[in-house]
Scaffold this motif. Structure first.
Motif, mmCIF file in Angstrom:
data_model
loop_
_atom_site.group_PDB
_atom_site.id
_atom_site.type_symbol
_atom_site.label_atom_id
_atom_site.label_comp_id
_atom_site.label_asym_id
_atom_site.label_seq_id
_atom_site.Cartn_x
_atom_site.Cartn_y
_atom_site.Cartn_z
ATOM 1 N N ALA A 1 5.708 26.874 10.353
ATOM 2 C CA ALA A 1 4.510 26.045 10.254
ATOM 3 C C ALA A 1 4.501 25.341 8.906
ATOM 4 C CB ALA A 1 3.266 26.918 10.409
ATOM 5 N N PHE A 2 3.705 24.263 8.851
ATOM 6 C CA PHE A 2 3.714 23.407 7.673
ATOM 7 C C PHE A 2 2.278 23.072 7.272
ATOM 8 C CE2 PHE A 2 7.590 22.972 10.094
ATOM 9 C CZ PHE A 2 8.541 23.253 9.114
ATOM 10 N N LEU B 1 15.801 22.393 4.022
ATOM 11 C CA LEU B 1 14.479 23.036 4.005
ATOM 12 C C LEU B 1 14.589 24.505 3.602
ATOM 13 C CD1 LEU B 1 12.759 21.640 7.217
ATOM 14 C CD2 LEU B 1 12.569 20.827 4.870
ATOM 15 N N LEU B 2 15.774 25.077 3.793
ATOM 16 C CA LEU B 2 15.953 26.498 3.483
ATOM 17 C C LEU B 2 16.527 26.698 2.080
ATOM 18 C CD1 LEU B 2 17.535 27.652 6.868
ATOM 19 C CD2 LEU B 2 15.145 27.764 6.190
ATOM 20 N N ARG B 3 16.803 25.602 1.397
ATOM 21 C CA ARG B 3 17.418 25.713 0.066
ATOM 22 C C ARG B 3 16.465 26.438 -0.876
ATOM 23 N NH1 ARG B 3 19.059 20.080 -0.955
ATOM 24 N NH2 ARG B 3 16.960 19.825 -1.781
ATOM 25 N N TYR B 4 17.054 27.286 -1.738
ATOM 26 C CA TYR B 4 16.222 28.077 -2.659
ATOM 27 C C TYR B 4 15.696 27.205 -3.798
ATOM 28 C CZ TYR B 4 14.943 31.852 -5.864
ATOM 29 O OH TYR B 4 14.270 32.685 -6.709
ATOM 30 N N VAL B 5 16.583 26.421 -4.392
ATOM 31 C CA VAL B 5 16.162 25.572 -5.511
ATOM 32 C C VAL B 5 15.798 24.197 -4.955
ATOM 33 C CG1 VAL B 5 16.893 24.539 -7.696
ATOM 34 C CG2 VAL B 5 17.738 26.799 -7.040
ATOM 35 N N ASN B 6 14.605 23.729 -5.328
ATOM 36 C CA ASN B 6 14.131 22.417 -4.885
ATOM 37 C C ASN B 6 14.390 22.155 -3.404
ATOM 38 O OD1 ASN B 6 13.349 21.852 -7.492
ATOM 39 N ND2 ASN B 6 15.318 20.949 -8.022
ATOM 40 N N PRO B 7 13.799 22.917 -2.529
ATOM 41 C CA PRO B 7 14.021 22.668 -1.098
ATOM 42 C C PRO B 7 13.451 21.312 -0.695
ATOM 43 C CG PRO B 7 12.213 24.200 -1.409
ATOM 44 C CD PRO B 7 12.817 23.978 -2.764
ATOM 45 N N GLY B 8 14.030 20.747 0.357
ATOM 46 C CA GLY B 8 13.512 19.480 0.865
ATOM 47 C C GLY B 8 12.097 19.661 1.397
ATOM 48 N N GLU B 9 11.389 18.534 1.508
ATOM 49 C CA GLU B 9 10.007 18.634 2.004
ATOM 50 C C GLU B 9 9.965 18.203 3.468
ATOM 51 O OE1 GLU B 9 5.570 17.044 0.901
ATOM 52 O OE2 GLU B 9 7.185 16.706 -0.535
ATOM 53 N N TYR B 10 9.231 18.922 4.261
ATOM 54 C CA TYR B 10 9.065 18.575 5.672
ATOM 55 C C TYR B 10 7.812 17.727 5.790
ATOM 56 C CZ TYR B 10 8.682 19.282 10.731
ATOM 57 O OH TYR B 10 8.600 19.096 12.087
ATOM 58 N N LYS B 11 7.917 16.644 6.526
ATOM 59 C CA LYS B 11 6.772 15.721 6.600
ATOM 60 C C LYS B 11 5.736 16.202 7.613
ATOM 61 C CE LYS B 11 9.249 11.434 5.522
ATOM 62 N NZ LYS B 11 10.483 12.135 5.149
ATOM 63 N N VAL B 12 4.488 16.146 7.179
ATOM 64 C CA VAL B 12 3.387 16.321 8.115
ATOM 65 C C VAL B 12 2.604 15.020 8.077
ATOM 66 C CG1 VAL B 12 1.256 17.543 8.617
ATOM 67 C CG2 VAL B 12 3.267 18.813 7.844
ATOM 68 N N SER B 13 2.549 14.339 9.199
ATOM 69 C CA SER B 13 1.986 12.990 9.229
ATOM 70 C C SER B 13 0.804 12.926 10.179
ATOM 71 C CB SER B 13 3.039 12.001 9.728
ATOM 72 O OG SER B 13 4.241 12.169 9.018
ATOM 73 N N ILE B 14 0.080 11.815 10.059
ATOM 74 C CA ILE B 14 -0.983 11.566 11.036
ATOM 75 C C ILE B 14 -0.743 10.186 11.660
ATOM 76 C CG2 ILE B 14 -2.620 13.075 9.869
ATOM 77 C CD1 ILE B 14 -4.007 10.697 8.695
ATOM 78 N N SER B 15 -1.360 9.992 12.809
ATOM 79 C CA SER B 15 -1.187 8.708 13.496
ATOM 80 C C SER B 15 -1.972 7.631 12.750
ATOM 81 C CB SER B 15 -1.691 8.831 14.928
ATOM 82 O OG SER B 15 -3.096 9.054 14.885
ATOM 83 N N GLU B 16 -1.680 6.392 13.077
ATOM 84 C CA GLU B 16 -2.377 5.303 12.391
ATOM 85 C C GLU B 16 -3.889 5.329 12.692
ATOM 86 O OE1 GLU B 16 -0.685 1.485 13.075
ATOM 87 O OE2 GLU B 16 -1.396 0.744 11.139
#
Ligand SMILES: Nc1ncnc2c1ncn2[C@@H]1O[C@H](COP(=O)(O)OP(=O)(O)OP(=O)(O)O)[C@@H](O)[C@H]1O
Ligand SMILES: O=P(O)(O)OC[C@H]1O[C@H](OP(=O)(O)OP(=O)(O)O)[C@H](O)[C@@H]1O
Ligand SMILES: O=C(O)c1cccnc1
Ligand SMILES: [Mg+2]
Length: 633
Positions: free
Chosen positions: A129-130, A598-613
């Motif tokens: 979850a995000f 996303l699983l990287r320990y140092v500076n993991p990537g960010e997963y986007k949570v977006s909304i519709s227009e």
């Protein structure tokens, strides 16, 4: 097409629906303000207005980029059993804060209250979850919807936190494809035990010499380490300990030392022994008379020693045999065998109390012989004593299990132990030495696991307590429970902290998957919006607060994240009270199908949570409308 596993028309829950694991989980396990608000809603006749709440978190724990959703099983049991008892009501009406409340609130309202008007939609338990995407939503009359807030939060926050912590440790120790039956990309060569090779481990000749001086990775084949939960003694009380055992299993731990969790939850249990056991043996005399039954033919027996006395004996399962069951030809004194090897190896200086303890343990658990070797001196005494007794046990047909290290430099010591085991395997022609477990414990955390990987180590099992169960690097997950709609009208909550601004209204949450097969982003869409995302159609996805941050996605797959799990009068919708094993498997499947950064320990990537227009426009319009214009003078 949208995958949607909503299941309607469920039969009512049987009266014997399971109760929460913890007896404290009742309607009174809440904050007082939930009950004072319930009275005010009732008193002002607002309690039956239909409200919609979302339970979500704003920030991933541990500086990571995901959170595992856990605790839904206990939420469902709580809702199914929600009832104030007479005793609860007597208590409440006598509290100073509520003693002035009208009798009807207690006798007509609280006494008859249950969750038959509550509908819950939730993500599948174990979902990644995000932030801001509801883990679950509650549609209910204001009165009851408000009353369950605190309990729901306590049932979700810690389980999700500790499952996430566990999963991060498992990924650190075992790599992304952490389960034995992981699908693609997993190593193909298997060691003689059931497990697979360690990430990056070499799979050639097991007996190549190891470069200990450099401390780098050796050439031996390695198994992926397993993780065992050791946290009960350090947990935040019995419920913390039990919950940690339960949800660390969901997060990928293999076993727990917590016996009650093993019994109640049918989890694998595991354990070694403590320093006190070693300390308590002071002389070889204590174990001179102990015998072990020699197993049948086909053993690698090298001695002809037989018993002449009938002192304490143990069978191969570690049970005690009485004098009358001893067959003198089959029972062998273990100590002389071990001492014979002491002579041969010239290891005269090992600690004798420790040797006695190991002999005693071997006689008690000849099939489960695993010794803690760091009580006096790991390499000069513990390791050697273990080897002596292990050789003796092997002579009698038993397979020793291994050692545990609980102090010192775990990289160096594990590699040294492994090296000695390989030397012994060669010298005595005993293959069991190549399959021994090297268990490591002592304040291990995620950072240390990564560091050990870099240094190289030969650990096959980590025992982790304190840092796992206390979630030391972040002791709480900040799930909140927020009202987003009343009477069908969206509600907003503003804050100076932009992260805390609430996205109003009922939403549908989707996970959009890309060409690589893994999730690209989560998208929140208003429930009444005409355009819901579909496979193959371009969908505009906006950052909730920064209009310039937007992406267009043409999803290859679209999954609706929530389904109805609790259906008011009918109770729990069948299929949503998953077993721990199913949830664990689901976690594993998602970890295997996650963008590696996303699983990287140092500076993991960010997963986007977006909304519709449309949702973006609506949020900002409402924000504008509800914000008073400040006057400056
Ligand atoms: N090679 C290593 N790299 C990184 N951390 C390590 C390594 N070996 C051990 N550690 C960690 O270092 C810490 C050592 O703690 P500490 O100095 O208190 O223990 P110790 O002196 O080894 O043992 P004890 O005090 O229990 O007898 C532990 O958290 C342990 O997990
Ligand atoms: O270190 P943790 O991750 O919490 O794991 C549990 C610890 O509990 C045990 O001993 P304990 O700590 O009680 O005593 P010790 O430190 O003196 O060995 C065990 O030997 C571990 O060290
Ligand atoms: O079995 C063990 O080795 C163990 C269990 C709990 C805590 N420390 C060690
Ligand atoms: Mg300790």
């Amino acid at each position: 097409m949208v995958d949607d596993d909503d299941d309607h028309g469920a039969p009512p829950n049987p009266p014997s629906f399971p109760r929460p694991s913890n007896n404290l989980v009742t309607p009174l396990l809440t904050d007082l303000y939930q009950i004072t608000m319930a009275y005010a809603y009732w008193k002002t006749n607002q309690h039956e207005r239909i409200a919609h709440f979302e339970l979500f978190f704003r920030k991933n724990p541990f500086g990571g980029s995901y959170t595992l959703f856990a605790g839904l099983d206990e939420v469902l049991k709580f809702l199914s059993n929600f009832r104030f008892t007479d005793d609860d009501i007597t208590y409440l009406r006598n509290t100073p804060q509520l003693s002035h409340c009208e009798n009807a609130f207690f006798d007509d309202y609280l006494r008859n209250l249950d969750c038959s008007m509550v509908v819950v939609h939730a993500m599948k338990e174990g979902s990644m979850a995000f932030p801001r995407v509801p883990l679950l939503t509650v549609t209910a009359p204001l009165g009851i919807g408000n009353l369950i807030e605190t309990t729901m939060l306590t049932l979700v926050n810690y389980p999700s936190l500790v499952a996430t912590n566990a999963c991060r440790m498992v990924v650190a120790a075992r790599g992304q494809f952490w389960e034995e039956n992981a699908g693609a990309n997993r190593p193909t060569t298997r060691s003689r035990r059931d497990d697979d090779a360690a990430p990056g481990g070499k799979r050639n000749d097991r007996r190549k010499s190891v470069q200990l001086a450099e401390g780098g990775p050796s050439d031996y084949t390695r198994r992926r380490p397993k993780l065992v939960e050791f946290g009960l003694r350090r947990a935040q009380g019995p419920d913390g300990g039990f919950s940690a055992s339960k949800y660390s299993h969901v997060g990928g731990f293999h076993a727990t030392s917590n016996v009650l969790a093993g019994k109640i939850l049918d989890l694998p249990i595991a354990g070694t022994h403590a320093h006190s056991f070693v300390q308590s043996y002071t002389s070889l005399d204590l174990v001179g008379g102990l015998t072990v039954r020699r197993l049948g033919s086909g053993t690698t027996t090298t001695t002809t020693t037989t018993t002449t006395t009938t002192t304490t004996t143990c069978d191969e399962d570690g049970g005690r045999g009485g004098e009358d069951v001893v067959d003198h030809d089959d029972y062998v004194h273990l100590l002389p065998l071990a001492l014979k090897y002491r002579e041969e190896t010239g290891w005269h200086d090992t600690n004798e109390g420790e040797l006695a303890a190991f002999v005693g343990y071997a006689c008690s658990f000849p099939n489960g012989f695993l010794c803690l070797i760091d009580t006096y001196d790991t390499l000069q005494s513990g390791l050697r004593n273990f080897v002596l007794v292990a050789l003796a046990l092997d002579d009698l047909g038993y397979t020793p299990r291994g050692i545990r290290l609980d102090s010192g430099d775990l990289s160096y010591l594990s590699l040294e132990c492994e090296h000695v085991f390989h030397e012994m395997a060669d010298r005595y022609g005993r293959p069991f030495f190549l399959d021994l477990d090297i268990v490591a414990s002592n304040d291990i955390n995620e950072n240390i696991l990564h560091s050990l990987n870099k240094q190289g180590h030969a650990i096959t099992m980590f025992g982790i307590g304190t840092n796992l169960v206390t979630c030391q690097s972040q002791p709480a997950l900040g799930c909140v429970y927020k009202l987003v709609e009343v009477d069908g009208k969206p509600r907003i909550k503003l804050s100076n902290d932009i992260e805390k601004v609430l996205i109003p209204g009922r939403k549908v949450a989707y996970r959009l998957f890309g060409e690589a097969g893994w999730p690209l982003l989560d998208l929140l869409v208003g429930v009444d919006e005409a355009d819901q995302p579909t496979v193959g159609n371009r969908t505009l996805c906006l950052h909730p607060f920064m209009e310039q941050k937007r992406v267009a996605v043409v999803p290859k797959r679209v999954v609706k994240l929530h389904s109805m799990v609790f259906d008011g009068r009918n109770g729990v919708v069948p299929g949503h009270l998953c077993s721990l094993g199913e949830t664990r498997q689901y976690v594993n499947d998602q970890v295997n199908n996650t963008r590696p950064d996303l699983l990287r320990y140092v500076n993991p990537g960010e997963y986007k949570v977006s909304i519709s227009e449309p949702m973006f426009r609506f949020l900002h319009k409402m924000w504008h409308m509800e914000t008073p214009v400040m006057e400056l003078r």
